[in-house]
Design an enzyme around this catalytic site. Structure first.
Site, PDB file in Angstrom:
ATOM      1  NE  ARG A   8      13.509  26.407  -1.400  1.00 54.14           N
ATOM      2  CZ  ARG A   8      12.855  27.558  -1.590  1.00 54.14           C
ATOM      3  NH1 ARG A   8      12.637  28.387  -0.578  1.00 54.14           N
ATOM      4  NH2 ARG A   8      12.404  27.883  -2.791  1.00 54.14           N
ATOM      5  CB  ALA A   9       7.866  26.557   2.810  1.00 57.47           C
ATOM      6  CB  SER A  10      10.161  31.277   0.985  1.00 57.41           C
ATOM      7  OG  SER A  10      10.346  30.838  -0.341  1.00 57.41           O
ATOM      8  CB  THR A  11       8.410  32.605   5.316  1.00 56.38           C
ATOM      9  OG1 THR A  11       7.032  32.269   5.026  1.00 56.38           O
ATOM     10  CG2 THR A  11       8.928  33.557   4.244  1.00 56.38           C
ATOM     11  CD  GLN A  14       5.906  30.801   1.823  1.00 54.09           C
ATOM     12  OE1 GLN A  14       6.890  30.138   1.549  1.00 54.09           O
ATOM     13  NE2 GLN A  14       5.545  31.869   1.139  1.00 54.09           N
TER      14      GLN A  14
END
Length: 213
Positions: A8-11, A14
């Site tokens: 998972r990446a936040s945005t 990313q």
């Protein structure tokens, strides 16, 4: 036992696959293979995450939910974390996180079987406590960063210096080059640039719209 890696990446800016190599090496060193990957660009503060939900639906008893760090799995509030944790337990998944060494025992059923019931119970209790603690710390860190960001923006605005987030035009041109000149697919372009497939489509639509204006 299937090992299911959650990335998972936040945005959208990313790269969710950043930790893939590290996870693969970690698992290979212990004589296992990762069965499937679940990638998404979404905040860890959201309980409803499509790919995490798909991972839970795909899982079977004693499967492994593998993450680089607990903050990749959760930045949830305590209430939401308890909800997610209950869902994980209902699917009888075991969390293995590289930053929680006590969780690594789930990868060695043979070693676990050698322990007496009391030892297994103690290790499980310590592991659950550490995961809960790191989940709480992840949410606290997110709150602190949000506060610092807000303070920084307010200060920049008061000084007339805040322009908001700027697009990475050089990286956007790479997307257009791979799609139009190299004729790569959306998935291939995403892998080459580090963007998600949905972001590739948005960048294309943005420049197509601008060319018509």
């Amino acid at each position: 036992m299937f090992i299911r890696a959650y990335l998972r990446a936040s945005t959208e800016d990313q790269f969710a696959d950043r930790a893939k190599g590290m996870l693969e090496q970690f698992i290979q060193e212990r004589g296992h293979k990762i069965a499937s990957y679940y990638r998404e660009n979404i905040s860890g503060t959201k309980l409803d995450r499509p790919e995490l939900g798909r991972l839970l639906r795909d899982s079977h008893r004693n499967d492994i939910l593998l993450v680089e760090q607990i903050d990749r799995l959760t930045r949830l509030s305590n209430t939401d974390w308890m909800t997610l944790k209950k869902q994980i337990e209902q699917h009888e998944l075991r969390i293995v996180s590289l930053d929680v060494p006590t969780s690594w025992q789930a990868l060695s059923d043979l070693e676990a079987s050698r322990n007496d019931p009391i030892t297994r119970a103690v290790i499980a209790a310590i592991n659950n406590m550490l995961i809960d603690l790191m989940a709480a710390m992840s949410h606290k860190d997110w709150l602190s960063r949000r506060l610092r960001q807000k303070q920084g923006i307010e200060r920049a605005q008061s000084q007339g210096k805040y322009r908001g987030k700027q697009a990475d035009h050089q990286r956007h041109q790479k997307v257009l080059y791979y799609r139009k000149t190299k004729k790569l697919s959306i998935q291939e372009t995403a892998e080459a640039t580090g963007y998600s497939c949905s972001q590739i489509c948005r960048i294309q639509n943005l420049y197509q719209k601008n060319s018509l204006d």
